[in-house]
Design a protein around this motif. Structure first.
Motif, mmCIF file in Angstrom:
data_model
loop_
_atom_site.group_PDB
_atom_site.id
_atom_site.type_symbol
_atom_site.label_atom_id
_atom_site.label_comp_id
_atom_site.label_asym_id
_atom_site.label_seq_id
_atom_site.Cartn_x
_atom_site.Cartn_y
_atom_site.Cartn_z
ATOM 1 N N GLN A 196 0.811 -1.216 0.000
ATOM 2 C CA GLN A 196 0.000 0.000 0.000
ATOM 3 C C GLN A 196 0.846 1.269 0.000
ATOM 4 N N CYS A 214 -10.528 0.070 3.627
ATOM 5 C CA CYS A 214 -9.129 -0.091 3.245
ATOM 6 C C CYS A 214 -8.587 1.268 2.821
ATOM 7 N N LEU A 215 -7.374 1.606 3.278
ATOM 8 C CA LEU A 215 -6.782 2.898 2.919
ATOM 9 C C LEU A 215 -6.517 3.004 1.417
ATOM 10 N N HIS A 272 -7.052 -9.439 6.412
ATOM 11 C CA HIS A 272 -7.160 -8.368 5.412
ATOM 12 C C HIS A 272 -5.764 -7.914 4.953
ATOM 13 N N GLU A 273 -4.888 -7.655 5.920
ATOM 14 C CA GLU A 273 -3.538 -7.168 5.581
ATOM 15 C C GLU A 273 -2.728 -8.256 4.889
ATOM 16 N N HIS A 293 -3.234 -8.413 1.245
ATOM 17 C CA HIS A 293 -2.484 -7.406 0.477
ATOM 18 C C HIS A 293 -1.131 -7.961 0.021
HETATM 19 NI NI NI Z 1 -6.417 -2.743 3.003
#
Ligand code: NI
Length: 201
Positions: free
Chosen positions: A69, A125-126, A167-168, A171
């Motif tokens: 991210q 999510c960012l 979730h992370e 990524h």
């Molecule tokens: Ni996220």
């Protein structure tokens, strides 16, 4: 209840977020779709990156941030599901938001094992600002990972901590949370997000 990882306690005693604010990549940046590389070198540069990722996460603000991210295809994510935001009003009547009660966690080369049960949790999510949706994930997991010195750890996680780790971790495999939804919902939300992004809000 706070999650603690023994190896971090010393490094993060009286922690306050410090560092450089990194650029957060939003969908559909190619780096978000790549499988990230394992971390092999546990050096000072890695520690600086972890501190900068935490700083960026708290500034956002968010409760988790993965290296892809911030444009780095590395198997690292940071998290804090415990910190609080407090509205402070000054004598002149103006107010400010102050962050406190930090409990930063850093996961390097994580591997999720023993997924148990099911939980529905509203995720954001960012990399998808403004998009929130209920996602079904395992209720409890065991995660094996390394700290920033390279020491191995095992952590049992449930509820929000479990959801956030899953979730992370996604990524790191180039998977975003919308891909955990039905194809119909995913396509709808992707379209909504890209339209919003194009308009610039
Ligand atoms: Ni996220």
């Amino acid at each position: 209840m706070k999650t603690t990882v023994a190896a971090y306690n010393e490094a993060f005693t009286n922690y306050s977020p410090e560092g450089e604010k990194l650029k957060i990549y939003t969908y559909p940046a190619p780096v978000l779709k790549k499988v990230a590389e394992p971390v092999e070198l546990f050096d000072d540069e890695l520690k600086t990156l972890c501190r900068n990722m935490l700083f960026t996460m708290y500034q956002a603000p968010g409760i988790g941030l993965a290296a892809p991210q911030v444009g780095l295809s590395k198997r690292i994510f940071v998290m804090d599901i415990d910190y609080n935001r407090e509205q402070v009003t000054r004598a002149d009547g103006t107010s400010d938001t102050v962050l406190k009660d930090f409990n930063p966690l850093i996961f390097i080369n994580p591997k999720i094992k023993n997924k148990v049960g099911e939980i529905l949790y509203q995720e954001g999510c960012l990399s998808f600002p403004g998009i929130f949706e209920d996602v079904k994930r395992a209720e409890a997991i065991t995660v094996e990972f390394q700290d920033w010195e390279g020491n191995p750890h095992t952590l049992e996680a449930s509820d929000l901590l479990s959801v956030c780790i899953q979730h992370e971790n996604d990524h790191l495999d180039g998977v975003v949370f919308l891909e955990r939804l039905s194809l119909l919902k995913k396509n709808l939300l992707m379209k909504k997000f890209l339209k919003k992004k194009k308009k610039g809000n």
